[in-house]
Scaffold this motif. Structure first.
Motif, short mmCIF file in Angstrom:
data_model
loop_
_atom_site.label_atom_id
_atom_site.label_comp_id
_atom_site.label_asym_id
_atom_site.label_seq_id
_atom_site.Cartn_x
_atom_site.Cartn_y
_atom_site.Cartn_z
N LEU A 1 14.78 8.80 -11.10
CA LEU A 1 13.69 8.10 -11.77
C LEU A 1 12.77 7.45 -10.75
N PHE A 2 13.35 6.78 -9.75
CA PHE A 2 12.56 6.12 -8.72
C PHE A 2 11.71 7.14 -7.95
N GLY A 3 12.32 8.28 -7.62
CA GLY A 3 11.60 9.30 -6.85
C GLY A 3 10.41 9.85 -7.61
N VAL A 4 10.61 10.16 -8.89
CA VAL A 4 9.51 10.67 -9.71
C VAL A 4 8.43 9.62 -9.86
N ALA A 5 8.84 8.35 -10.05
CA ALA A 5 7.86 7.26 -10.21
C ALA A 5 6.98 7.14 -8.98
N ARG A 6 7.59 7.21 -7.80
CA ARG A 6 6.80 7.10 -6.55
C ARG A 6 5.83 8.27 -6.44
N GLU A 7 6.30 9.48 -6.79
CA GLU A 7 5.45 10.66 -6.71
C GLU A 7 4.24 10.53 -7.65
N LYS A 8 4.49 10.07 -8.87
CA LYS A 8 3.40 9.91 -9.83
C LYS A 8 2.43 8.81 -9.39
N ALA A 9 2.96 7.72 -8.81
CA ALA A 9 2.10 6.63 -8.35
C ALA A 9 1.18 7.10 -7.22
N ARG A 10 1.72 7.92 -6.33
CA ARG A 10 0.88 8.44 -5.23
C ARG A 10 -0.21 9.36 -5.76
N ALA A 11 0.04 10.00 -6.91
CA ALA A 11 -0.95 10.90 -7.49
C ALA A 11 -2.11 10.16 -8.14
N GLU B 1 3.21 -0.72 -7.51
CA GLU B 1 1.86 -1.28 -7.59
C GLU B 1 1.11 -1.08 -6.28
N ARG B 2 1.82 -1.20 -5.15
CA ARG B 2 1.17 -0.96 -3.85
C ARG B 2 0.73 0.51 -3.74
N LEU B 3 1.61 1.43 -4.16
CA LEU B 3 1.26 2.84 -4.12
C LEU B 3 0.05 3.14 -5.00
N LEU B 4 0.01 2.52 -6.18
CA LEU B 4 -1.13 2.71 -7.08
C LEU B 4 -2.42 2.14 -6.48
N ASP B 5 -2.31 0.98 -5.83
CA ASP B 5 -3.49 0.39 -5.18
C ASP B 5 -4.00 1.31 -4.07
N ASP B 6 -3.06 1.89 -3.30
CA ASP B 6 -3.47 2.81 -2.23
C ASP B 6 -4.16 4.04 -2.82
N ALA B 7 -3.60 4.55 -3.94
CA ALA B 7 -4.21 5.72 -4.58
C ALA B 7 -5.60 5.38 -5.10
N ASP B 8 -5.77 4.18 -5.67
CA ASP B 8 -7.08 3.75 -6.15
C ASP B 8 -8.08 3.66 -4.98
N ALA B 9 -7.59 3.12 -3.85
CA ALA B 9 -8.47 2.97 -2.68
C ALA B 9 -8.91 4.34 -2.16
N ARG B 10 -7.99 5.30 -2.13
CA ARG B 10 -8.35 6.65 -1.67
C ARG B 10 -9.38 7.28 -2.61
N ALA B 11 -9.18 7.07 -3.90
CA ALA B 11 -10.14 7.62 -4.88
C ALA B 11 -11.51 7.00 -4.70
N ASP B 12 -11.54 5.68 -4.43
CA ASP B 12 -12.82 5.01 -4.22
C ASP B 12 -13.52 5.53 -2.97
N ASP B 13 -12.72 5.75 -1.90
CA ASP B 13 -13.31 6.26 -0.65
C ASP B 13 -13.92 7.64 -0.87
N ARG B 14 -13.22 8.49 -1.62
CA ARG B 14 -13.75 9.83 -1.88
C ARG B 14 -15.03 9.75 -2.70
N HIS B 15 -15.06 8.81 -3.62
CA HIS B 15 -16.24 8.65 -4.48
C HIS B 15 -17.46 8.17 -3.71
N LEU B 16 -17.20 7.30 -2.69
CA LEU B 16 -18.30 6.71 -1.95
C LEU B 16 -18.81 7.58 -0.82
N GLN B 17 -18.04 8.60 -0.40
CA GLN B 17 -18.47 9.45 0.70
C GLN B 17 -19.69 10.27 0.27
#
Length: 313
Positions: free
Chosen positions: A255-265, A293-309
């Protein structure tokens, strides 16, 4: 010898239920519906600390009402509950019980008054905390079911990560003495976004034998009270009220492994996956909630960077 042991038998027990939330989260309405399920005969007493706001529901529900005014000392709540029992109440609703902690004359005010008279902290807390402790002892001996409506604040924490200051929401926290919720048979946090519906992603306490009484996404209602009352009497809920059979649970490491994978996505993928989990699986994610929550924040930040490029020419 002073101890006598006998075979343990399920028999009548009292219930302590807490419903916490912000204004508009459905605490009072949920408390009344729950009370009517526990006591279909309508033997319900309402102790009102909110300037008689409980009477707003008098045309929808049948209950005895008492207007409680300051000071909101612990012993006054005990006095009100005992009076309700004498009046024949099987269920007592206290709305809002947060006043015992931070209301006019509550234990915080009491400690401040002692400090102003020269009693040094933490000595100024000794007398109010002792009164609160005595009140809890009396509540635990009460034979009526007690339903506490509590106000809640949305808490945050400020952390420093990756060279940046971040504000992280901690969710809604009940306003009460810090050990109060430990004594509850069950407790729920309600949100204005989903009024009347328990949120299992917010602070709550539900024992395994009660989990099926409160389905995810469903409002707290009379059926929930009927199931609790049947359990409290020592019986088993009827088939119509019985919870559905439990579903097989994924093992914790998987469960933990799948959760981390989904959060990174990304947050959308994670929330879509999380919605399909059982209540037990969602609760099982609590030990890694901060990491997710940290993984989700990192994923959000990456999405924002892609959007702003800028797009390639």
């Amino acid at each position: 010898m002073s101890f006598t042991f006998a075979p343990a038998v399920r028999e009548q027990v009292s219930l302590l239920i807490a419903l916490a939330g912000a204004s508009g989260s459905g605490k009072t309405k949920s408390a009344l519906r729950l009370a009517e399920g526990i006591s279909p005969s309508g033997k319900i007493a309402f102790i009102d600390t909110e300037a008689r706001r409980g009477l707003h529901y008098a045309d929808q529900h049948r209950f005895l009402h008492a207007d409680m005014r300051p000071p909101f000392r612990p012993e006054r709540f005990v006095e009100g509950i005992r009076a309700a029992e004498v009046a024949g109440a099987e269920v007592v609703i206290l709305d809002s019980f947060s006043h015992e902690y931070d209301g006019e004359g509550g234990i915080m005010d009491w400690a401040d008054d002692l400090a102003e008279t020269g009693v040094k902290s933490p000595g100024n807390w000794k007398e109010p905390k002792l009164a609160h402790k005595r009140m809890m002892g009396a509540l635990l001996q009460c034979r009526a079911t007690l339903i506490f409506c509590l106000r809640a604040d949305e808490k945050i924490e400020i952390v420093r990560e990756g060279g940046r200051t971040q504000v992280r929401p901690l969710g809604w926290m009940p306003i009460c003495e810090k050990r109060f919720m430990y004594e509850m048979t069950a407790s729920f946090t309600l949100s204005p976004d989903t009024p009347g519906k328990p949120r299992f992603d917010l602070p709550h306490k539900v024992q395994e034998q009660h989990r099926g009484f409160f389905p995810q996404g469903q409002p707290i209602d009379e059926a929930c009270g009927q199931k609790l009352a049947a359990w409290a009497r020592g019986g088993t809920p009827s088939p119509a009220l019985a919870p559905p059979p439990s579903q097989p649970e994924a093992s914790e490491p998987k469960l933990f492994g799948v959760a981390r994978e989904k959060a990174r996505a990304g947050r959308e993928a994670f929330e879509d996956w999380r919605e399909r989990l059982t209540d037990r699986q969602r609760d099982g994610l609590q030990p890694i909630a901060a990491e997710l929550e940290r993984l989700l924040d990192d994923a959000d930040a990456r999405a924002d960077d892609r959007h702003l490029q800028p797009e390639d020419a």
